[in-house]
Design a protein around this motif. Structure first.
Motif, PDB file in Angstrom:
ATOM      1  N   UNK A 125       0.849  -1.175   0.000  1.00  0.00           N
ATOM      2  CA  UNK A 125       0.000   0.000   0.000  1.00  0.00           C
ATOM      3  C   UNK A 125       0.893   1.236   0.000  1.00  0.00           C
ATOM      4  N   UNK A 126       0.557   2.212  -0.821  1.00  0.00           N
ATOM      5  CA  UNK A 126       1.273   3.477  -0.896  1.00  0.00           C
ATOM      6  C   UNK A 126       0.994   4.243   0.388  1.00  0.00           C
ATOM      7  N   UNK A 127       2.036   4.565   1.151  1.00  0.00           N
ATOM      8  CA  UNK A 127       1.845   5.227   2.445  1.00  0.00           C
ATOM      9  C   UNK A 127       1.267   6.625   2.309  1.00  0.00           C
ATOM     10  N   UNK A 128       1.414   7.260   1.124  1.00  0.00           N
ATOM     11  CA  UNK A 128       0.823   8.586   0.923  1.00  0.00           C
ATOM     12  C   UNK A 128      -0.694   8.528   1.009  1.00  0.00           C
ATOM     13  N   UNK A 129      -1.266   7.367   0.751  1.00  0.00           N
ATOM     14  CA  UNK A 129      -2.718   7.237   0.732  1.00  0.00           C
ATOM     15  C   UNK A 129      -3.251   6.473   1.942  1.00  0.00           C
ATOM     16  N   UNK A 130      -2.424   6.222   2.945  1.00  0.00           N
ATOM     17  CA  UNK A 130      -2.856   5.379   4.064  1.00  0.00           C
ATOM     18  C   UNK A 130      -4.073   5.967   4.778  1.00  0.00           C
ATOM     19  N   UNK A 131      -4.127   7.279   4.993  1.00  0.00           N
ATOM     20  CA  UNK A 131      -5.297   7.890   5.626  1.00  0.00           C
ATOM     21  C   UNK A 131      -6.538   7.723   4.760  1.00  0.00           C
ATOM     22  N   UNK A 132      -6.350   7.856   3.442  1.00  0.00           N
ATOM     23  CA  UNK A 132      -7.483   7.692   2.536  1.00  0.00           C
ATOM     24  C   UNK A 132      -8.024   6.266   2.574  1.00  0.00           C
ATOM     25  N   UNK A 133      -7.120   5.275   2.628  1.00  0.00           N
ATOM     26  CA  UNK A 133      -7.566   3.882   2.727  1.00  0.00           C
ATOM     27  C   UNK A 133      -8.334   3.670   4.027  1.00  0.00           C
ATOM     28  N   UNK A 134      -7.865   4.287   5.102  1.00  0.00           N
ATOM     29  CA  UNK A 134      -8.550   4.150   6.387  1.00  0.00           C
ATOM     30  C   UNK A 134      -9.951   4.748   6.307  1.00  0.00           C
ATOM     31  N   UNK A 135     -10.082   5.910   5.666  1.00  0.00           N
ATOM     32  CA  UNK A 135     -11.394   6.548   5.524  1.00  0.00           C
ATOM     33  C   UNK A 135     -12.343   5.731   4.655  1.00  0.00           C
ATOM     34  N   UNK A 136     -11.792   4.992   3.697  1.00  0.00           N
ATOM     35  CA  UNK A 136     -12.615   4.162   2.814  1.00  0.00           C
ATOM     36  C   UNK A 136     -13.239   2.982   3.542  1.00  0.00           C
ATOM     37  N   UNK A 137     -12.609   2.549   4.626  1.00  0.00           N
ATOM     38  CA  UNK A 137     -13.119   1.394   5.363  1.00  0.00           C
ATOM     39  C   UNK A 137     -12.617   0.082   4.775  1.00  0.00           C
ATOM     40  N   UNK A 138     -13.208  -0.994   5.211  1.00  0.00           N
ATOM     41  CA  UNK A 138     -12.812  -2.322   4.752  1.00  0.00           C
ATOM     42  C   UNK A 138     -13.024  -2.466   3.247  1.00  0.00           C
ATOM     43  N   UNK A 139     -12.130  -3.197   2.573  1.00  0.00           N
ATOM     44  CA  UNK A 139     -12.344  -3.443   1.142  1.00  0.00           C
ATOM     45  C   UNK A 139     -13.667  -4.180   0.931  1.00  0.00           C
ATOM     46  N   UNK A 140     -14.306  -3.865  -0.194  1.00  0.00           N
ATOM     47  CA  UNK A 140     -15.552  -4.554  -0.518  1.00  0.00           C
ATOM     48  C   UNK A 140     -15.285  -6.031  -0.730  1.00  0.00           C
ATOM     49  N   UNK A 141     -16.252  -6.837  -0.366  1.00  0.00           N
ATOM     50  CA  UNK A 141     -16.172  -8.266  -0.615  1.00  0.00           C
ATOM     51  C   UNK A 141     -17.141  -8.588  -1.750  1.00  0.00           C
ATOM     52  N   UNK A 142     -16.768  -9.534  -2.565  1.00  0.00           N
ATOM     53  CA  UNK A 142     -17.657  -9.930  -3.659  1.00  0.00           C
ATOM     54  C   UNK A 142     -18.827 -10.740  -3.127  1.00  0.00           C
ATOM     55  N   UNK A 143     -20.014 -10.372  -3.550  1.00  0.00           N
ATOM     56  CA  UNK A 143     -21.190 -11.155  -3.190  1.00  0.00           C
ATOM     57  C   UNK A 143     -21.200 -12.468  -3.964  1.00  0.00           C
ATOM     58  N   UNK A 144     -20.641 -12.448  -5.171  1.00  0.00           N
ATOM     59  CA  UNK A 144     -20.553 -13.624  -6.031  1.00  0.00           C
ATOM     60  C   UNK A 144     -19.084 -13.793  -6.435  1.00  0.00           C
ATOM     61  N   UNK A 145     -18.330 -14.604  -5.690  1.00  0.00           N
ATOM     62  CA  UNK A 145     -16.893 -14.746  -5.943  1.00  0.00           C
ATOM     63  C   UNK A 145     -16.579 -15.045  -7.405  1.00  0.00           C
ATOM     64  N   UNK A 146     -15.543 -14.379  -7.906  1.00  0.00           N
ATOM     65  CA  UNK A 146     -15.071 -14.600  -9.264  1.00  0.00           C
ATOM     66  C   UNK A 146     -15.489 -13.534 -10.254  1.00  0.00           C
ATOM     67  N   UNK A 147     -16.466 -12.713  -9.894  1.00  0.00           N
ATOM     68  CA  UNK A 147     -16.930 -11.688 -10.832  1.00  0.00           C
ATOM     69  C   UNK A 147     -15.807 -10.703 -11.148  1.00  0.00           C
ATOM     70  N   UNK A 148     -15.097 -10.242 -10.140  1.00  0.00           N
ATOM     71  CA  UNK A 148     -14.041  -9.241 -10.362  1.00  0.00           C
ATOM     72  C   UNK A 148     -12.964  -9.766 -11.315  1.00  0.00           C
ATOM     73  N   UNK A 149     -12.619 -11.047 -11.206  1.00  0.00           N
ATOM     74  CA  UNK A 149     -11.588 -11.617 -12.085  1.00  0.00           C
ATOM     75  C   UNK A 149     -12.053 -11.712 -13.534  1.00  0.00           C
ATOM     76  N   UNK A 150     -13.374 -11.761 -13.771  1.00  0.00           N
ATOM     77  CA  UNK A 150     -13.895 -11.860 -15.140  1.00  0.00           C
ATOM     78  C   UNK A 150     -14.053 -10.497 -15.811  1.00  0.00           C
ATOM     79  N   UNK A 151     -13.906  -9.428 -15.057  1.00  0.00           N
ATOM     80  CA  UNK A 151     -14.063  -8.091 -15.626  1.00  0.00           C
ATOM     81  C   UNK A 151     -12.850  -7.732 -16.482  1.00  0.00           C
ATOM     82  N   UNK A 152     -13.096  -6.868 -17.463  1.00  0.00           N
ATOM     83  CA  UNK A 152     -12.014  -6.415 -18.345  1.00  0.00           C
ATOM     84  C   UNK A 152     -10.963  -5.654 -17.546  1.00  0.00           C
ATOM     85  N   UNK A 153      -9.726  -5.842 -17.935  1.00  0.00           N
ATOM     86  CA  UNK A 153      -8.609  -5.124 -17.318  1.00  0.00           C
ATOM     87  C   UNK A 153      -7.849  -4.405 -18.413  1.00  0.00           C
ATOM     88  N   UNK A 154      -7.749  -3.111 -18.292  1.00  0.00           N
ATOM     89  CA  UNK A 154      -7.043  -2.297 -19.271  1.00  0.00           C
ATOM     90  C   UNK A 154      -5.611  -2.063 -18.815  1.00  0.00           C
TER      91      UNK A 154
END
Length: 173
Positions: free
Chosen positions: A1-30
């Motif tokens: 994690x980039x330490x410059x953004x550590x406060x921002x990550x804290x404000x964002x809260x916990x990372x989202x969890x997938x409701x249906x595992x595997x969807x994120x891996x099937x999305x397009x990546x540019x």
């Protein structure tokens, strides 16, 4: 994690969890790339001569996972030509479609500033056969890069960040 953004990550809260595992891996990546328009006092542009493609390019390269585009630009310029620049403002954001072996990309073009004539450059031997100073009109470029750089020069003059797709302007200053 980039330490410059550590406060921002804290404000964002916990990372989202997938409701249906595997969807994120099937999305397009540019692919995301970042380059710098570096000029000399005669307003020529610094181009790199890649050993893996037939056209000149800007100093820059691919943004690594978790790396901000401006930092990638600074890192790539240092790696490719040996310049440790303070990367200035964003000039153009351009999307280019995938062609041949290359995936589609979002490309960030930053102002690399003006460097003094005779500044020592060290082209990266593993990727480049050299560097070349040239006007935009005289440079051997892909048409899309020529359009993107024309927009970058306009952005330098106007102070307005431009949005493009395949080098074609989408917003007007």
């Amino acid at each position: 994690m980039d330490t410059r953004f550590s406060e921002d990550f804290e404000l964002e809260g916990e990372p989202e969890r997938e409701f249906h595992p595997g969807i994120a891996k099937r999305m397009a990546h540019k692919t995301v790339a970042a380059g710098a328009v570096i000029r000399d006092p005669d307003n020529r542009i610094l181009f790199v001569v890649p050993n893996y493609k037939p056209y000149l390019d800007l100093p820059g390269g691919i943004v690594e996972t978790g790396e901000p585009p401006s930092e990638a630009c600074r890192r790539e310029v240092l790696e490719e030509v040996g310049l440790d620049l303070s990367i200035r403002r964003l000039l153009v954001v351009d999307w280019t479609p995938g062609r041949g072996p290359w995936s589609d990309q979002v490309q960030f073009v930053f102002d690399g500033g003006v460097i003094l004539a005779g500044t020592q450059l060290r082209p990266q031997a593993s990727e480049l056969t050299g560097v070349r100073w040239s006007s935009l009109a005289d440079a051997h470029l892909r048409a899309s890069l020529r359009r993107r750089l024309s927009l970058a020069l306009t952005a330098l003059e106007t102070g307005v960040v431009l949005h493009a797709e395949f080098g074609h302007l989408l917003n007007t200053p």
